[in-house]
Design an enzyme around this catalytic site. Structure first.
Site, mmCIF file in Angstrom:
data_model
loop_
_atom_site.group_PDB
_atom_site.id
_atom_site.type_symbol
_atom_site.label_atom_id
_atom_site.label_comp_id
_atom_site.label_asym_id
_atom_site.label_seq_id
_atom_site.Cartn_x
_atom_site.Cartn_y
_atom_site.Cartn_z
ATOM 1 N N PHE A 1 31.917 13.749 -10.992
ATOM 2 C CA PHE A 1 31.854 15.063 -10.362
ATOM 3 C C PHE A 1 32.541 15.078 -9.000
ATOM 4 O O PHE A 1 32.717 16.125 -8.393
ATOM 5 C CB PHE A 1 30.392 15.482 -10.168
ATOM 6 N N TYR B 1 18.787 10.622 -16.484
ATOM 7 C CA TYR B 1 18.953 11.346 -15.221
ATOM 8 C C TYR B 1 19.158 12.834 -15.466
ATOM 9 O O TYR B 1 19.973 13.246 -16.298
ATOM 10 C CB TYR B 1 20.146 10.786 -14.441
#
Length: 508
Positions: free
Chosen positions: A327, A53
């Site tokens: 995140f 990714y």
């Protein structure tokens, strides 16, 4: 003084030293080795054609799009271009420096996959005073602070703008003038800079530091008002707070008692009421609750400062990468929403004490509105208006941002923390808090000038410091310059520094 990034011991105090005092920094040698090993693993996987990714795929809703090998390098550049999409006035330089420091500390764990030159360039920027121009608005606090962190990453491409020792220049010019080579971006490098909630965490850390000092000054203001109002100081007795068990209340009662030590009031030489109003009697419980919230926030932020906020995360020892959502800014934004509300709460308490100083029915013998010529003069009547207006603004801003998620990226990113909103509004709340507390301190100093008893040790120091900046209100004058001086005085922590220079740390 120098700070060495290891990825595991960055504290809020360290961040303040880096962001505001410009201490030099470097990367631990073990961290360098970890970064190099992680990078080799990433490059080996790219060479083997493994799908990862944000390296050889698109991002967000485009994560299922596989990139061709010749697109991988340029993708990082376009990723940064696209995500540098903020708006509004620039973040203060100390906020950006703190965000860079936080990101370096993430890299130091050796799980981000970027080249070592990227981390070393960020270190050079801190040491040589190159600070990217970063728009203050644009982050939703999930997938990281993508927009603002991308403006940091732009500088590593020689794009955007940056301050060099305070002067705003084109980024390439700033880097060249500082003698820093532009590294540009290769596979993974861009995402390894932007994919974490580093700016909102950095801002929250600085807010915690400033709020800690403000709470101490709220206790100083309390001591002045208690002395001026001839309050019953029995509620400060440590036995009351220890039997309940909240650490914050114990600390606050100790601090206020220390400030009032050796005064006629605490030594029992003045007759007082059996019980005072809550705004006087329950101050240790209220400020104490705020102090307990502060400690929780400090714990959460320091965990985040030393955690890994990447996606994916590279586990070198297992030779795997895992995608997740580290995140996500909620672990910081949720507690920091609470702390912003706590500052508002303590500000309300400050205004209530100021009201009692002004109101002749509540002030225990003080003249109406703290003026000797009531009727001809209005004294500090309008000062309360100014405090009240700021409190209303604080209350509006105290609505939690962490519950305000709006889906984005075609619902791929359908729950976000809005942590940047929390960070931004908290500094607005604190800015008002400086003004509110300054007005209470000014009113309390005026009230003390009508009293003739012996004041507490800390009260005398604070009163003397206030009088260096604001004169006794003998007759009415325009008060806005005094309000601004008092606000600046609180913000500077000059009163706190003078008090603790003589009395020592208020909590010891």
């Amino acid at each position: 003084m120098k700070y060495i990034f290891t990825g595991k011991d960055l504290s809020i105090n360290d961040l303040v030293n880096i962001a505001r005092k410009n201490i030099k920094v470097e990367l631990d040698s073990n961290s360098k080795d970890k970064i190099l090993k992680c990078r080799k693993m990433v490059e080996d996987k790219i060479a083997a054609g493994e799908i990862m990714y944000g390296i050889n795929t698109g991002i967000g809703e485009f994560s299922e799009t596989i990139l061709e090998p010749d697109q991988i390098k340029d993708f990082q550049k376009y990723l940064i271009y696209n995500h540098a999409a903020g708006i509004g006035p620039p973040c203060p330089i100390d906020h950006v420096r703190a965000a860079i420091a936080g990101r370096i500390n993430v890299h130091a764990k050796g799980m981000s996959g970027c080249r070592l030159i990227i981390t070393e360039t960020l270190i050079q920027m801190l040491n040589k005073g190159v600070t990217p121009y970063v728009s203050s608005k644009g982050s939703v606090g999930a997938s990281g602070d993508l927009a603002p962190m991308s403006q940091i990453a732009l500088v590593l491409l020689g794009k955007g703008k940056a301050y060099l020792n305070g002067e705003l220049l084109d980024a390439k010019e700033a880097m060249q003038a500082a003698g820093i080579e532009i590294p540009y971006l290769e596979a993974r490098d861009g995402l390894a800079i932007i994919n974490g909630s580093n700016l909102l965490t950095a801002m929250s850390a600085l807010f915690i530091y400033d709020t800690s000092n403000w709470f101490k000054q709220a206790e100083i203001a309390t001591s002045l008002s208690l002395d001026a109002l001839l309050a019953n100081l029995g509620p400060l007795n440590s036995l009351i707070h220890k039997v309940r068990g909240f650490n914050g209340a114990i600390k606050s009662a100790h601090s206020i008692s220390k400030l009032l030590k050796n005064g006629d009031l605490i030594d029992g030489r003045i007759t007082t009421k059996l019980q005072d109003a809550y705004s006087l009697r329950s101050t240790p419980q209220v400020i104490g609750a705020a102090l307990d919230a502060l400690e929780y926030c400090k714990t959460q932020v320091e965990i985040e400062l030393n955690g890994v906020g990447d996606n994916p995360i590279f586990f070198v020892d297992k030779k795997i990468q895992l995608s997740g959502a580290n995140f996500q800014g909620t672990p910081v934004s949720l507690p920091l929403d609470m702390l912003g509300a706590a500052v508002t709460m303590v500000s309300v308490l400050s205004e209530r004490r100021m009201n009692r100083l002004n109101n002749p029915a509540l002030s225990n013998g003080l003249p109406p509105f703290l003026t000797k010529g009531a009727g001809m003069f209005s004294g500090m009547m309008l000062s309360q208006y100014t405090a009240d207006m700021q409190i209303v603004e604080q209350r509006i801003l105290s609505m939690p941002a962490s519950i305000q998620s709006i889906p984005a990226a075609a619902d791929q990113e359908d729950f976000v923390s809005m942590g940047m909103n929390t960070a931004l509004k908290n500094f607005q709340i604190l800015d008002n808090a400086y003004g509110i507390l300054g007005i209470e301190l000014m009113a309390a100093a005026q009230a003390l000038d009508f009293r003739e008893h012996e004041f507490g040790d800390g009260v005398k120091i604070a009163h003397k410091e206030i009088r260096k900046y604001v004169e006794y209100l003998d007759e009415d004058r325009p008060l806005y310059p005094d309000h601004d001086k008092m606000k600046d005085l609180v913000k500077s922590c000059e009163i706190l520094n003078k008090v603790e220079l003589t009395l020592g740390n208020l909590y010891n």
